[in-house]
Write a protein that holds these residues in place. Structure first.
Motif, PDB file in Angstrom:
ATOM      1  N   LEU A 476       0.834  -1.197   0.000  1.00  0.00           N
ATOM      2  CA  LEU A 476       0.000   0.000   0.000  1.00  0.00           C
ATOM      3  C   LEU A 476       0.871   1.250   0.000  1.00  0.00           C
ATOM      4  O   LEU A 476       2.041   1.214   0.384  1.00  0.00           O
ATOM      5  CB  LEU A 476      -0.911   0.005   1.236  1.00  0.00           C
ATOM      6  CG  LEU A 476      -1.714  -1.283   1.475  1.00  0.00           C
ATOM      7  CD1 LEU A 476      -2.621  -1.110   2.680  1.00  0.00           C
ATOM      8  CD2 LEU A 476      -2.536  -1.649   0.262  1.00  0.00           C
ATOM      9  N   HIS A 477       0.268   2.356  -0.408  1.00  0.00           N
ATOM     10  CA  HIS A 477       0.965   3.656  -0.381  1.00  0.00           C
ATOM     11  C   HIS A 477       2.317   3.628  -1.077  1.00  0.00           C
ATOM     12  O   HIS A 477       3.283   4.229  -0.614  1.00  0.00           O
ATOM     13  CB  HIS A 477       1.130   4.137   1.071  1.00  0.00           C
ATOM     14  CG  HIS A 477      -0.028   4.958   1.506  1.00  0.00           C
ATOM     15  ND1 HIS A 477      -0.903   4.545   2.474  1.00  0.00           N
ATOM     16  CD2 HIS A 477      -0.484   6.167   1.074  1.00  0.00           C
ATOM     17  CE1 HIS A 477      -1.850   5.464   2.633  1.00  0.00           C
ATOM     18  NE2 HIS A 477      -1.628   6.432   1.790  1.00  0.00           N
ATOM     19  N   ALA A 478       2.390   2.900  -2.183  1.00  0.00           N
ATOM     20  CA  ALA A 478       3.650   2.786  -2.913  1.00  0.00           C
ATOM     21  C   ALA A 478       4.145   4.156  -3.371  1.00  0.00           C
ATOM     22  O   ALA A 478       5.343   4.448  -3.298  1.00  0.00           O
ATOM     23  CB  ALA A 478       3.466   1.869  -4.115  1.00  0.00           C
ATOM     24  N   ASP A 479       3.219   5.016  -3.813  1.00  0.00           N
ATOM     25  CA  ASP A 479       3.649   6.301  -4.382  1.00  0.00           C
ATOM     26  C   ASP A 479       4.242   7.223  -3.316  1.00  0.00           C
ATOM     27  O   ASP A 479       5.247   7.880  -3.547  1.00  0.00           O
ATOM     28  CB  ASP A 479       2.470   6.983  -5.092  1.00  0.00           C
ATOM     29  CG  ASP A 479       1.913   6.095  -6.194  1.00  0.00           C
ATOM     30  OD1 ASP A 479       2.700   5.310  -6.748  1.00  0.00           O
ATOM     31  OD2 ASP A 479       0.708   6.169  -6.480  1.00  0.00           O
ATOM     32  N   ALA A 480       3.613   7.245  -2.113  1.00  0.00           N
ATOM     33  CA  ALA A 480       4.150   8.075  -1.034  1.00  0.00           C
ATOM     34  C   ALA A 480       5.556   7.593  -0.665  1.00  0.00           C
ATOM     35  O   ALA A 480       6.453   8.393  -0.403  1.00  0.00           O
ATOM     36  CB  ALA A 480       3.228   8.016   0.182  1.00  0.00           C
ATOM     37  N   SER A 481       5.760   6.268  -0.662  1.00  0.00           N
ATOM     38  CA  SER A 481       7.078   5.729  -0.324  1.00  0.00           C
ATOM     39  C   SER A 481       8.121   6.198  -1.330  1.00  0.00           C
ATOM     40  O   SER A 481       9.234   6.571  -0.959  1.00  0.00           O
ATOM     41  CB  SER A 481       7.045   4.203  -0.324  1.00  0.00           C
ATOM     42  OG  SER A 481       6.082   3.733   0.593  1.00  0.00           O
ATOM     43  N   LEU A 482       7.750   6.195  -2.610  1.00  0.00           N
ATOM     44  CA  LEU A 482       8.723   6.559  -3.646  1.00  0.00           C
ATOM     45  C   LEU A 482       9.048   8.050  -3.628  1.00  0.00           C
ATOM     46  O   LEU A 482      10.057   8.459  -4.186  1.00  0.00           O
ATOM     47  CB  LEU A 482       8.190   6.177  -5.032  1.00  0.00           C
ATOM     48  CG  LEU A 482       8.217   4.687  -5.357  1.00  0.00           C
ATOM     49  CD1 LEU A 482       7.563   4.439  -6.705  1.00  0.00           C
ATOM     50  CD2 LEU A 482       9.644   4.143  -5.360  1.00  0.00           C
ATOM     51  N   ARG A 483       8.184   8.851  -2.997  1.00  0.00           N
ATOM     52  CA  ARG A 483       8.431  10.300  -2.966  1.00  0.00           C
ATOM     53  C   ARG A 483       9.269  10.725  -1.773  1.00  0.00           C
ATOM     54  O   ARG A 483       9.555  11.904  -1.621  1.00  0.00           O
ATOM     55  CB  ARG A 483       7.091  11.053  -2.943  1.00  0.00           C
ATOM     56  CG  ARG A 483       6.441  11.151  -4.319  1.00  0.00           C
ATOM     57  CD  ARG A 483       5.338  12.199  -4.317  1.00  0.00           C
ATOM     58  NE  ARG A 483       4.276  11.856  -3.392  1.00  0.00           N
ATOM     59  CZ  ARG A 483       3.176  11.155  -3.738  1.00  0.00           C
ATOM     60  NH1 ARG A 483       3.022  10.743  -4.970  1.00  0.00           N
ATOM     61  NH2 ARG A 483       2.244  10.887  -2.846  1.00  0.00           N
ATOM     62  N   ARG A 484       9.655   9.790  -0.920  1.00  0.00           N
ATOM     63  CA  ARG A 484      10.441  10.177   0.256  1.00  0.00           C
ATOM     64  C   ARG A 484      11.775  10.784  -0.163  1.00  0.00           C
ATOM     65  O   ARG A 484      12.355  10.376  -1.154  1.00  0.00           O
ATOM     66  CB  ARG A 484      10.674   8.967   1.156  1.00  0.00           C
ATOM     67  CG  ARG A 484       9.469   8.656   2.028  1.00  0.00           C
ATOM     68  CD  ARG A 484       9.917   8.074   3.346  1.00  0.00           C
ATOM     69  NE  ARG A 484      10.607   6.818   3.129  1.00  0.00           N
ATOM     70  CZ  ARG A 484      10.012   5.636   3.310  1.00  0.00           C
ATOM     71  NH1 ARG A 484       8.773   5.567   3.699  1.00  0.00           N
ATOM     72  NH2 ARG A 484      10.694   4.537   3.118  1.00  0.00           N
ATOM     73  N   PRO A 485      12.271  11.783   0.619  1.00  0.00           N
ATOM     74  CA  PRO A 485      13.516  12.438   0.229  1.00  0.00           C
ATOM     75  C   PRO A 485      14.744  11.562   0.496  1.00  0.00           C
ATOM     76  O   PRO A 485      14.687  10.614   1.269  1.00  0.00           O
ATOM     77  CB  PRO A 485      13.542  13.688   1.123  1.00  0.00           C
ATOM     78  CG  PRO A 485      12.728  13.323   2.317  1.00  0.00           C
ATOM     79  CD  PRO A 485      11.682  12.359   1.835  1.00  0.00           C
ATOM     80  N   GLY A 486      15.843  11.894  -0.171  1.00  0.00           N
ATOM     81  CA  GLY A 486      17.096  11.159   0.022  1.00  0.00           C
ATOM     82  C   GLY A 486      17.585  10.581  -1.290  1.00  0.00           C
ATOM     83  O   GLY A 486      16.780  10.119  -2.095  1.00  0.00           O
ATOM     84  N   VAL A 487      18.892  10.619  -1.490  1.00  0.00           N
ATOM     85  CA  VAL A 487      19.473  10.190  -2.756  1.00  0.00           C
ATOM     86  C   VAL A 487      19.140   8.726  -3.058  1.00  0.00           C
ATOM     87  O   VAL A 487      18.840   8.365  -4.188  1.00  0.00           O
ATOM     88  CB  VAL A 487      21.006  10.421  -2.743  1.00  0.00           C
ATOM     89  CG1 VAL A 487      21.667   9.704  -3.918  1.00  0.00           C
ATOM     90  CG2 VAL A 487      21.307  11.907  -2.805  1.00  0.00           C
ATOM     91  N   ASP A 488      19.187   7.873  -2.020  1.00  0.00           N
ATOM     92  CA  ASP A 488      18.945   6.447  -2.281  1.00  0.00           C
ATOM     93  C   ASP A 488      17.595   5.975  -1.724  1.00  0.00           C
ATOM     94  O   ASP A 488      17.370   4.787  -1.550  1.00  0.00           O
ATOM     95  CB  ASP A 488      20.090   5.595  -1.723  1.00  0.00           C
ATOM     96  CG  ASP A 488      20.205   5.726  -0.212  1.00  0.00           C
ATOM     97  OD1 ASP A 488      19.533   6.604   0.365  1.00  0.00           O
ATOM     98  OD2 ASP A 488      20.969   4.951   0.383  1.00  0.00           O
ATOM     99  N   ALA A 489      16.690   6.942  -1.441  1.00  0.00           N
ATOM    100  CA  ALA A 489      15.410   6.576  -0.819  1.00  0.00           C
ATOM    101  C   ALA A 489      14.602   5.642  -1.714  1.00  0.00           C
ATOM    102  O   ALA A 489      14.017   4.660  -1.244  1.00  0.00           O
ATOM    103  CB  ALA A 489      14.608   7.837  -0.501  1.00  0.00           C
ATOM    104  N   ARG A 490      14.579   5.920  -3.020  1.00  0.00           N
ATOM    105  CA  ARG A 490      13.782   5.080  -3.930  1.00  0.00           C
ATOM    106  C   ARG A 490      14.324   3.653  -3.960  1.00  0.00           C
ATOM    107  O   ARG A 490      13.569   2.694  -3.974  1.00  0.00           O
ATOM    108  CB  ARG A 490      13.798   5.685  -5.338  1.00  0.00           C
ATOM    109  CG  ARG A 490      12.909   6.929  -5.472  1.00  0.00           C
ATOM    110  CD  ARG A 490      13.182   7.664  -6.774  1.00  0.00           C
ATOM    111  NE  ARG A 490      13.043   6.822  -7.955  1.00  0.00           N
ATOM    112  CZ  ARG A 490      11.883   6.515  -8.542  1.00  0.00           C
ATOM    113  NH1 ARG A 490      10.763   6.990  -8.062  1.00  0.00           N
ATOM    114  NH2 ARG A 490      11.858   5.758  -9.608  1.00  0.00           N
TER     115      ARG A 490
END
Ligand SMILES: [Zn+2]
Ligand SMILES: [Zn+2]
Length: 618
Positions: A476-490
């Motif tokens: 769930l909430h895949a899109d919010a996870s991908l928008r998290r800040p940080g160079v290697d967050a994705r």
């Protein structure tokens, strides 16, 4: 120069051809020592006269007089670099030899790569001393296991699996292994088994100690008394285990980060389990990552390094390696659907109705966030710090300062709540599912869902609990996870998705809810092929100035710092001033690091550099 060290010179001695060669060789005369003061400005060897009667040698902890003060130091070896006036070593601190020449080669390489004092590196690599544990040291004994060899190896059927097994039997090399979900522990056991069969020793590094990862438990099951568990425990227990490893009591060491330094001889394998896990990085200086140390040590000792992960990191794959993976697709099919209201897509609801054993990954905590104050109508914000207010376990608190939720405008405590988070998912899933639904919170021990149970949990719940083989895994909430800040967050998000998907059985289902089905991360999950994501991600990082594999340093110092660093012509240089201090982010090509380190040590001695941190969080 003593007869015990007839041909040593001031340059680092060559790595001995056989490990722990003459481990208790006694040195005397001028020796170079590393003063146990973790300062870059003092990061060079000092020469002292070592009396033969102390019985000290490479790796001994001794006491010397340094700037008039009794100071601990490590003996590095004999030296011909003898100043006019030379002080004597005062005494031996311990009879234990803390490292040998090969370990010292690794420590020096780390000191260079991370621009960290050698004393700091040694301080991380050897455990804190507990003197009373040294009194009852067991005599060295090497045990051969009388257990039956583990069953057929899953690795043999993998692409390049034979090549890995051949390397473990005789050679060296750098491998990245993507196990099938059901094989995760089995692959590690097979690698250790092949190494032991060749008469060599193995280290397996796992990210967590509690709960003990299923892979660590499987290795203990397979190799029993041969295995030292270097996981958790108090200072005394850890030191005792370490002394037993030094004494040759074990052929396998399984442990968290410090295990990468375990003093095994005839090392054949360094296996890093779930190599992308954030716990594999040391937050303190020299802020190393275990995967890099495993590769360095394997190269120095002629061993094999294996980095294991369902979704190997960009860092793991940016360097030369052989990829070992299953020939077919061992993963459950991944279905992509749009989230629907509150993340309740019709497809997910239908799947939940029939699921008997499932996991729902919801990265957000709590029941919801406060949107608006019901008294004054203003947008909700914390009265203490203007932070966001979250409803969790029945009470509203600030997510930033944890103060009880009060309206910043009028002080009221009644808010309109936007419902989202793991508690809310648990609630609506209960209304849909035909089996019990439970929530695993941040403080609950992680576990796999039981038979006849649906579990809702966050990223913290995704530990190595074995392959539970679920009917259904929902992300769930895949899109919010991908928008998290940080160079290697994705990338970190994708790693956790692969770990979640690995909980489904191959003929089960994985449903990911997203508005962006074409995102390379989603595509990688659907195809089961992380390289799709890496191909998109690597240029993005390079464009941001942080190319994968390029060393990054954060340097603090005085006003002249930026000019001095610019003169080194780094790939990227970002400077900012905070108060009177200058903070610079420096990205270098790898081959420039030794020169950069020498310059940092010079600038530290000149008072221009106050701190160097390698690989900072970005
Ligand atoms: Zn208000
Ligand atoms: Zn607050």
């Amino acid at each position: 120069m003593s007869s015990a060290a007839p041909s040593r010179s001031a340059t680092p001695p060559p790595v001995p051809s056989s490990p722990r060669e003459a481990p208790t060789q006694v040195l005397s005369g001028p020796v170079s020592v590393c003063i146990d003061r973790p300062l870059l400005a003092l990061d060079r060897p000092f020469t002292y006269d070592l009396p033969r009667e102390l019985g000290a040698g490479i790796g001994s902890a001794v006491q010397v007089s340094f700037h008039g003060r009794a100071t601990r130091a490590w003996v590095l070896g004999a030296t011909e670099d003898v100043p006019e006036r030379i002080l004597g070593v005062r005494k031996l601190v311990s009879a234990v030899r803390y490292f040998d020449e090969r370990s010292l080669t690794l420590y020096r390489a780390m000191s260079e790569r991370y621009v960290a004092p050698l004393a700091t590196v040694i301080g991380r690599a050897v455990p804190p001393r507990v003197a009373s544990e040294e009194l009852e040291r067991r005599s060295p004994q090497s045990r051969a296991s009388d257990r039956p060899a583990p069953g057929p190896s899953p690795v043999a059927g993998y692409r390049e699996g034979r090549r890995l097994l051949d390397a473990l039997r005789a050679g060296e090399g750098a491998f990245v292994v993507r196990p099938a979900p059901a094989d995760e522990a089995g692959v590690a056991v097979a690698c250790v088994g092949a190494t032991l069969a060749a008469g060599r020793t193995a280290i397996v590094i796992v990210p967590d100690a509690d709960p003990v990862p299923a892979t660590a438990a499987a290795i203990v099951d397979a190799f029993g008394d041969d295995v030292a568990l270097f996981l958790g425990g108090d200072k005394r227990a850890r030191y005792r285990t370490w002394l037993e490893i030094v004494a040759g009591r074990y052929r396998v060491v399984v442990g968290t980060r410090p295990a990468v330094f375990a003093p095994l001889v005839d090392l054949g394998l360094l296996y890093v389990h779930r190599e992308g896990h954030p716990q594999h990085r040391d937050e303190r200086s020299p802020s190393y990552h275990v995967r890099d140390i495993a590769r360095m040590r394997a190269r120095i000792e002629g061993a094999v390094s294996v980095l294991g992960a369902f979704c190997p990191s960009l860092e793991a794959t940016a360097r030369e390696h052989v990829l070992v993976e299953p020939a077919g697709r061992p993963w459950a099919p991944v279905e992509v659907v749009r989230p629907g209201p509150e993340g309740r897509s019709p497809r997910l609801l239908r799947a939940l109705r029939t699921a008997t054993r499932a996991f729902m990954l919801e990265p957000l905590r709590g029941y919801g966030v406060a949107r608006v104050c019901r008294s004054c109508g203003e947008p909700a914000a914390c009265s203490a710090c203007l932070g966001m207010l979250r409803l969790e376990r029945g009470s509203i608190r600030c997510v930033v300062c944890e103060a009880p939720g009060r309206c910043a405008s009028c002080g009221a405590t009644d808010f309109g709540i936007a419902r989202r988070g793991a508690e809310r998912v648990e609630e609506w899933a209960r209304g849909v599912a035909t089996v019990p639904v439970s929530l695993i919170g941040r403080d609950d021990p992680p576990r796999a869902p039981l038979e006849g149970e649906i579990v809702v949990g966050g990223v913290d719940a995704l530990k190595d609990v074995g392959a539970p083989g679920l009917d259904l895994v929902a992300i769930l909430h895949a899109d919010a996870s991908l928008r998290r800040p940080g160079v290697d967050a994705r990338e970190r998000v994708l790693v956790t998705w692969f770990e979640a998907a690995a909980w489904a059985r191959p003929d089960g289902r994985v449903i990911v809810q997203t508005e962006g089905p074409n995102d390379p991360a989603i595509q990688a999950l659907v195809s089961g092929r992380p390289e799709r994501f890496r191909r998109a991600e690597a240029p993005r990082r390079a464009e941001a100035g942080f190319a994968v594999g390029s060393p990054v340093f954060r340097v603090a110092g005085g006003a002249e710092l930026e000019r001095e660093l610019a003169a080194l012509a780094p790939r990227t240089l970002l400077a900012s001033s905070v108060g009177g201090a200058t903070i610079c982010l420096v990205v270098l090509d790898e081959d420039r690091v030794p020169g950069f380190g020498a310059e940092m040590r010079r600038l530290a001695a000149a008072g221009i550099v106050t701190r160097v941190e390698a690989e900072p969080h970005l």
